[in-house]
Design a protein around this motif. Structure first.
Motif, short mmCIF file in Angstrom:
data_model
loop_
_atom_site.label_atom_id
_atom_site.label_comp_id
_atom_site.label_asym_id
_atom_site.label_seq_id
_atom_site.Cartn_x
_atom_site.Cartn_y
_atom_site.Cartn_z
N VAL A 37 -32.88 18.11 12.18
CA VAL A 37 -33.82 18.78 13.00
C VAL A 37 -35.27 19.18 12.40
CG1 VAL A 37 -33.01 21.13 12.19
CG2 VAL A 37 -33.53 20.74 14.47
N GLY A 38 -35.34 18.93 11.13
CA GLY A 38 -36.80 19.27 10.52
C GLY A 38 -36.71 20.32 9.66
N LYS A 39 -35.58 20.74 9.20
CA LYS A 39 -35.71 22.13 8.40
C LYS A 39 -36.54 21.88 7.02
CE LYS A 39 -30.99 22.44 7.98
NZ LYS A 39 -31.23 21.56 6.46
N SER A 40 -36.36 20.97 6.00
CA SER A 40 -37.16 20.54 4.95
C SER A 40 -38.74 20.65 5.45
CB SER A 40 -36.81 19.48 4.38
OG SER A 40 -35.34 19.38 3.83
N SER A 41 -39.02 20.18 6.44
CA SER A 41 -40.20 19.91 6.94
C SER A 41 -40.81 21.16 7.15
CB SER A 41 -40.70 18.85 7.96
OG SER A 41 -40.26 17.78 7.69
N LEU A 42 -40.32 22.09 7.91
CA LEU A 42 -40.45 23.07 8.45
C LEU A 42 -40.90 24.26 7.13
CD1 LEU A 42 -41.03 25.88 10.34
CD2 LEU A 42 -38.72 26.07 10.50
N ILE A 43 -39.97 24.17 6.19
CA ILE A 43 -39.93 25.02 4.79
C ILE A 43 -41.30 24.57 4.33
CG2 ILE A 43 -39.01 25.37 2.71
CD1 ILE A 43 -36.30 25.37 3.92
N ASN A 44 -41.60 23.13 4.27
CA ASN A 44 -42.91 22.94 3.29
C ASN A 44 -44.17 23.21 4.20
OD1 ASN A 44 -41.67 21.44 1.29
ND2 ASN A 44 -41.50 19.46 2.49
N ARG A 53 -37.49 18.76 -0.10
CA ARG A 53 -37.64 17.22 -0.02
C ARG A 53 -37.19 16.65 1.43
NH1 ARG A 53 -34.69 14.93 -5.73
NH2 ARG A 53 -36.05 15.94 -7.12
N VAL A 54 -37.97 16.01 1.89
CA VAL A 54 -37.86 15.67 3.28
C VAL A 54 -37.17 14.07 3.18
CG1 VAL A 54 -38.87 14.78 5.30
CG2 VAL A 54 -39.64 16.94 4.01
N SER A 55 -36.07 13.78 3.73
CA SER A 55 -35.47 12.91 3.88
C SER A 55 -35.33 12.06 5.26
CB SER A 55 -34.01 12.76 3.36
OG SER A 55 -33.28 11.58 3.57
N SER A 56 -35.21 10.76 5.32
CA SER A 56 -35.25 10.24 6.92
C SER A 56 -33.63 10.10 7.17
CB SER A 56 -35.83 8.81 6.81
OG SER A 56 -35.41 8.15 5.90
N THR A 57 -32.83 10.30 5.98
CA THR A 57 -31.31 9.82 6.32
C THR A 57 -30.77 11.31 6.89
OG1 THR A 57 -31.30 8.32 4.47
CG2 THR A 57 -29.32 9.23 5.09
N LYS A 155 -40.37 20.11 16.68
CA LYS A 155 -40.96 18.91 17.31
C LYS A 155 -41.75 19.03 18.37
CE LYS A 155 -37.32 16.44 14.80
NZ LYS A 155 -35.76 15.56 14.88
N ALA A 156 -42.29 20.15 18.68
CA ALA A 156 -42.85 20.52 19.96
C ALA A 156 -43.94 19.47 20.20
CB ALA A 156 -43.19 22.18 19.96
N ASP A 157 -44.56 19.17 19.28
CA ASP A 157 -45.93 18.46 19.52
C ASP A 157 -45.50 17.13 20.19
OD1 ASP A 157 -45.81 16.01 16.99
OD2 ASP A 157 -44.74 18.07 16.56
N ARG A 158 -44.36 16.70 20.34
CA ARG A 158 -43.89 15.20 20.91
C ARG A 158 -44.02 15.38 22.15
NH1 ARG A 158 -39.18 13.09 16.70
NH2 ARG A 158 -40.34 13.35 14.85
N LEU A 159 -43.85 16.61 22.81
CA LEU A 159 -43.90 16.95 24.45
C LEU A 159 -45.23 17.23 25.08
CD1 LEU A 159 -40.25 18.60 24.18
CD2 LEU A 159 -40.70 16.05 24.37
N SER A 160 -45.08 16.91 26.25
CA SER A 160 -46.31 17.61 26.94
C SER A 160 -45.96 18.96 27.26
CB SER A 160 -46.37 16.92 28.51
OG SER A 160 -45.35 16.92 29.18
#
Length: 203
Positions: A37-44, A53-57, A155-160
């Motif tokens: 869902v994007g937890k690591s990305s949000l923390i960063n 660490r952000v993983s695609s898995t 991931k709100a940027d992916r939507l209109s």
């Protein structure tokens, strides 16, 4: 104030949680959500660093990872943290073995139910998919435990704007919420508002 985050430890058991004597009762902010869902990305994004660490898995994080925030660089030896972030394992990914999932309640539930220094839970829901039952169960659990929480839509940027508004309305209705903060780790939209919510909780 400039923050200096330091990775503290990974915990797979309640006995591994940071000792309060070492963190001096620094308030903790827990980040929870489905796998990928994007937890690591949000923390960063919040830290302005790449500590998490952000993983695609999906399902890669299988421990609670603690990050201590200091006001001075390299302050672990001389100073005490003013805040701690806790990155909890994701849930809801079918390919994770049942044996690993079965271990999670042994340390995740005690953390959420009993951790005295836990000040706020940040619940992440994906704005790009329909409401999920696992998210609803988490939000209901936090309400029952009377834990302060805020829900953010990732991931709100992916939507209109129109689609985002429609999806947020559906999420709020499904989860019985008055507010969901749309956020994007990519554009950093909503990051400042989330920091304000965190600051209001710990002040």
């Amino acid at each position: 104030m400039r923050m200096h985050p330091v990775f503290l430890l990974s915990a797979t058991d309640a006995a591994h949680f940071p000792a309060e004597s070492k963190t001096h009762d620094a308030p903790e902010i827990a980040f929870l959500g489905r796998s990928n869902v994007g937890k690591s990305s949000l923390i960063n994004s919040l830290l302005g660093s790449k500590e998490a660490r952000v993983s695609s898995t999906p399902g890669r994080t299988r421990a609670i990872n603690f990050f201590a925030l200091y006001e001075t660089p390299g302050g672990r030896k001389k100073a005490t943290p003013f805040l701690i972030f806790a990155d909890l394992p994701g849930y809801g990914y079918a390919k994770i073995s049942k044996s690993i999932s079965a271990e999670w309640p042994k340390f995740i539930e005690p953390y959420l139910a009993e951790r005295e220094t836990l000040a706020l839970c940040v619940c992440l829901v994906d704005t790009n998919i329909p409401p999920q039952e696992s998210d609803h169960q988490l939000i209901t659990y936090l309400k029952q435990q009377q834990r302060p929480f805020v829900v953010v839509g990732t991931k709100a940027d992916r939507l209109s704007k129109n689609v985002l508004a429609k999806n947020l309305a559906a999420l709020k209705h499904a989860h019985g919420l008055d507010e969901i903060l749309p956020i994007s780790s990519k554009t950093e939209a909503g990051i400042k508002t989330l920091w304000q919510a965190i600051a209001a909780t710990i002040s």
